[in-house]
Design a protein around this motif. Structure first.
Motif, PDB file in Angstrom:
ATOM      1  N   MET A 173       0.849  -1.174   0.000  1.00  0.00           N
ATOM      2  CA  MET A 173       0.000   0.000   0.000  1.00  0.00           C
ATOM      3  C   MET A 173       0.891   1.232   0.000  1.00  0.00           C
ATOM      4  SD  MET A 173      -2.596   1.076   3.051  1.00  0.00           S
ATOM      5  CE  MET A 173      -4.084   1.277   2.162  1.00  0.00           C
ATOM      6  N   LYS A 174       0.729   2.081  -0.982  1.00  0.00           N
ATOM      7  CA  LYS A 174       1.634   3.224  -1.145  1.00  0.00           C
ATOM      8  C   LYS A 174       1.440   4.307  -0.086  1.00  0.00           C
ATOM      9  CE  LYS A 174      -1.401   5.738  -4.218  1.00  0.00           C
ATOM     10  NZ  LYS A 174      -1.585   6.515  -5.360  1.00  0.00           N
ATOM     11  N   GLU A 175       0.314   4.301   0.613  1.00  0.00           N
ATOM     12  CA  GLU A 175       0.060   5.315   1.641  1.00  0.00           C
ATOM     13  C   GLU A 175       0.800   5.032   2.941  1.00  0.00           C
ATOM     14  OE1 GLU A 175      -2.978   5.487  -1.368  1.00  0.00           O
ATOM     15  OE2 GLU A 175      -2.457   3.815  -0.100  1.00  0.00           O
ATOM     16  N   VAL A 176       1.316   3.823   3.071  1.00  0.00           N
ATOM     17  CA  VAL A 176       2.008   3.405   4.291  1.00  0.00           C
ATOM     18  C   VAL A 176       3.426   2.973   3.938  1.00  0.00           C
ATOM     19  CG1 VAL A 176       2.013   1.719   6.174  1.00  0.00           C
ATOM     20  CG2 VAL A 176      -0.154   2.660   5.348  1.00  0.00           C
ATOM     21  N   SER A 177       4.369   3.344   4.792  1.00  0.00           N
ATOM     22  CA  SER A 177       5.743   2.893   4.579  1.00  0.00           C
ATOM     23  C   SER A 177       6.304   2.339   5.877  1.00  0.00           C
ATOM     24  CB  SER A 177       6.617   4.032   4.044  1.00  0.00           C
ATOM     25  OG  SER A 177       6.744   5.055   4.999  1.00  0.00           O
ATOM     26  N   ARG A 178       7.308   1.481   5.716  1.00  0.00           N
ATOM     27  CA  ARG A 178       8.041   0.906   6.846  1.00  0.00           C
ATOM     28  C   ARG A 178       9.517   1.003   6.521  1.00  0.00           C
ATOM     29  NH1 ARG A 178       5.121  -4.434   9.148  1.00  0.00           N
ATOM     30  NH2 ARG A 178       6.324  -3.829  10.952  1.00  0.00           N
ATOM     31  N   ASP A 179      10.242   1.600   7.425  1.00  0.00           N
ATOM     32  CA  ASP A 179      11.676   1.771   7.240  1.00  0.00           C
ATOM     33  C   ASP A 179      12.330   1.602   8.604  1.00  0.00           C
ATOM     34  OD1 ASP A 179      14.281   2.791   7.012  1.00  0.00           O
ATOM     35  OD2 ASP A 179      13.678   4.347   5.603  1.00  0.00           O
ATOM     36  N   PRO A 180      13.286   0.707   8.726  1.00  0.00           N
ATOM     37  CA  PRO A 180      13.930   0.511  10.025  1.00  0.00           C
ATOM     38  C   PRO A 180      14.566   1.790  10.575  1.00  0.00           C
ATOM     39  CG  PRO A 180      14.858  -0.984   8.367  1.00  0.00           C
ATOM     40  CD  PRO A 180      13.822  -0.162   7.695  1.00  0.00           C
ATOM     41  N   GLU A 181      14.832   2.744   9.706  1.00  0.00           N
ATOM     42  CA  GLU A 181      15.440   4.009  10.132  1.00  0.00           C
ATOM     43  C   GLU A 181      14.397   5.012  10.641  1.00  0.00           C
ATOM     44  OE1 GLU A 181      18.816   4.511  10.183  1.00  0.00           O
ATOM     45  OE2 GLU A 181      18.916   2.406   9.592  1.00  0.00           O
ATOM     46  N   ILE A 182      13.126   4.724  10.415  1.00  0.00           N
ATOM     47  CA  ILE A 182      12.052   5.633  10.854  1.00  0.00           C
ATOM     48  C   ILE A 182      11.222   4.907  11.894  1.00  0.00           C
ATOM     49  CG2 ILE A 182      10.012   6.947  10.158  1.00  0.00           C
ATOM     50  CD1 ILE A 182      11.293   7.202   7.382  1.00  0.00           C
ATOM     51  N   LEU A 183      11.313   5.362  13.126  1.00  0.00           N
ATOM     52  CA  LEU A 183      10.570   4.797  14.254  1.00  0.00           C
ATOM     53  C   LEU A 183      10.737   3.282  14.350  1.00  0.00           C
ATOM     54  CD1 LEU A 183       7.280   6.904  14.064  1.00  0.00           C
ATOM     55  CD2 LEU A 183       9.236   7.271  15.547  1.00  0.00           C
ATOM     56  N   GLY A 184      11.931   2.804  14.040  1.00  0.00           N
ATOM     57  CA  GLY A 184      12.242   1.386  14.181  1.00  0.00           C
ATOM     58  C   GLY A 184      11.434   0.462  13.287  1.00  0.00           C
ATOM     59  N   GLY A 185      10.929   0.987  12.178  1.00  0.00           N
ATOM     60  CA  GLY A 185      10.175   0.157  11.247  1.00  0.00           C
ATOM     61  C   GLY A 185       8.672   0.142  11.499  1.00  0.00           C
ATOM     62  N   THR A 186       8.212   0.945  12.435  1.00  0.00           N
ATOM     63  CA  THR A 186       6.775   1.066  12.684  1.00  0.00           C
ATOM     64  C   THR A 186       6.093   1.558  11.410  1.00  0.00           C
ATOM     65  OG1 THR A 186       7.142   1.592  15.015  1.00  0.00           O
ATOM     66  CG2 THR A 186       5.044   2.308  14.072  1.00  0.00           C
ATOM     67  N   PRO A 187       4.960   0.981  11.028  1.00  0.00           N
ATOM     68  CA  PRO A 187       4.248   1.491   9.846  1.00  0.00           C
ATOM     69  C   PRO A 187       3.813   2.945  10.063  1.00  0.00           C
ATOM     70  CG  PRO A 187       3.402  -0.665  10.469  1.00  0.00           C
ATOM     71  CD  PRO A 187       4.301  -0.208  11.584  1.00  0.00           C
ATOM     72  N   VAL A 188       4.210   3.799   9.138  1.00  0.00           N
ATOM     73  CA  VAL A 188       3.861   5.222   9.199  1.00  0.00           C
ATOM     74  C   VAL A 188       3.195   5.628   7.897  1.00  0.00           C
ATOM     75  CG1 VAL A 188       5.747   5.804  10.790  1.00  0.00           C
ATOM     76  CG2 VAL A 188       6.118   5.976   8.326  1.00  0.00           C
ATOM     77  N   PHE A 189       2.491   6.745   7.946  1.00  0.00           N
ATOM     78  CA  PHE A 189       1.952   7.304   6.709  1.00  0.00           C
ATOM     79  C   PHE A 189       3.140   7.734   5.852  1.00  0.00           C
ATOM     80  CE2 PHE A 189      -1.682   7.715   9.524  1.00  0.00           C
ATOM     81  CZ  PHE A 189      -2.716   7.301   8.707  1.00  0.00           C
ATOM     82  N   ALA A 190       3.136   7.330   4.601  1.00  0.00           N
ATOM     83  CA  ALA A 190       4.250   7.611   3.696  1.00  0.00           C
ATOM     84  C   ALA A 190       4.581   9.101   3.682  1.00  0.00           C
ATOM     85  CB  ALA A 190       3.911   7.133   2.287  1.00  0.00           C
ATOM     86  N   GLY A 191       5.868   9.386   3.754  1.00  0.00           N
ATOM     87  CA  GLY A 191       6.335  10.765   3.718  1.00  0.00           C
ATOM     88  C   GLY A 191       6.219  11.486   5.046  1.00  0.00           C
ATOM     89  N   THR A 192       5.845  10.752   6.110  1.00  0.00           N
ATOM     90  CA  THR A 192       5.700  11.360   7.438  1.00  0.00           C
ATOM     91  C   THR A 192       6.391  10.477   8.465  1.00  0.00           C
ATOM     92  OG1 THR A 192       3.723  10.217   8.286  1.00  0.00           O
ATOM     93  CG2 THR A 192       3.352  12.025   6.721  1.00  0.00           C
ATOM     94  N   ARG A 193       6.342  10.916   9.698  1.00  0.00           N
ATOM     95  CA  ARG A 193       6.786  10.105  10.830  1.00  0.00           C
ATOM     96  C   ARG A 193       5.587   9.800  11.730  1.00  0.00           C
ATOM     97  NH1 ARG A 193      12.223   9.773  11.418  1.00  0.00           N
ATOM     98  NH2 ARG A 193      12.064   9.392  13.649  1.00  0.00           N
ATOM     99  N   VAL A 194       4.392   9.856  11.170  1.00  0.00           N
ATOM    100  CA  VAL A 194       3.160   9.630  11.933  1.00  0.00           C
ATOM    101  C   VAL A 194       2.784   8.147  11.823  1.00  0.00           C
ATOM    102  CG1 VAL A 194       0.728  10.253  12.208  1.00  0.00           C
ATOM    103  CG2 VAL A 194       2.386  11.989  11.470  1.00  0.00           C
ATOM    104  N   PRO A 195       2.824   7.419  12.941  1.00  0.00           N
ATOM    105  CA  PRO A 195       2.439   6.012  12.899  1.00  0.00           C
ATOM    106  C   PRO A 195       0.968   5.842  12.493  1.00  0.00           C
ATOM    107  CG  PRO A 195       3.613   6.509  14.931  1.00  0.00           C
ATOM    108  CD  PRO A 195       3.304   7.822  14.260  1.00  0.00           C
ATOM    109  N   VAL A 196       0.705   4.836  11.683  1.00  0.00           N
ATOM    110  CA  VAL A 196      -0.669   4.543  11.263  1.00  0.00           C
ATOM    111  C   VAL A 196      -1.543   4.268  12.487  1.00  0.00           C
ATOM    112  CG1 VAL A 196      -2.099   2.899   9.987  1.00  0.00           C
ATOM    113  CG2 VAL A 196       0.026   3.745   8.990  1.00  0.00           C
ATOM    114  N   LYS A 197      -0.980   3.610  13.474  1.00  0.00           N
ATOM    115  CA  LYS A 197      -1.726   3.294  14.695  1.00  0.00           C
ATOM    116  C   LYS A 197      -2.300   4.549  15.348  1.00  0.00           C
ATOM    117  CE  LYS A 197      -1.243   0.807  19.100  1.00  0.00           C
ATOM    118  NZ  LYS A 197      -2.032   1.757  19.848  1.00  0.00           N
ATOM    119  N   THR A 198      -1.637   5.663  15.182  1.00  0.00           N
ATOM    120  CA  THR A 198      -2.109   6.911  15.774  1.00  0.00           C
ATOM    121  C   THR A 198      -3.494   7.281  15.248  1.00  0.00           C
ATOM    122  OG1 THR A 198       0.169   7.645  16.004  1.00  0.00           O
ATOM    123  CG2 THR A 198      -1.511   9.344  16.171  1.00  0.00           C
TER     124      THR A 198
END
Length: 67
Positions: A1-26
């Motif tokens: 899903m392009k709206e969500v990204s996971r990167d170990p360098e961003i919040l330890g790989g927590t799924p975030v909204f792409a282009g942000t540091r906002v966790p989807v869980k939020t």
């Protein structure tokens, strides 16, 4: 899903909204807490309405598929 990204360098790989540091869980935490979508978007202006709606739709489809 392009709206969500996971990167170990961003919040330890927590799924975030792409282009942000906002966790989807939020998003789900806010909605479960009684906030409306527009209130969430106001609190997190880096998340677009389209991103939030796409995540909610994906969650809906996931629940329907599990039923």
């Amino acid at each position: 899903m392009k709206e969500v990204s996971r990167d170990p360098e961003i919040l330890g790989g927590t799924p975030v909204f792409a282009g942000t540091r906002v966790p989807v869980k939020t998003l789900f935490d806010h909605l479960m807490g009684g906030d409306r979508l527009d209130e969430f978007l106001e609190d997190f202006p880096t998340v677009t309405e389209a991103q939030a709606l796409a995540v909610l739709k994906a969650a809906e489809l996931s629940v329907e598929a599990a039923a």
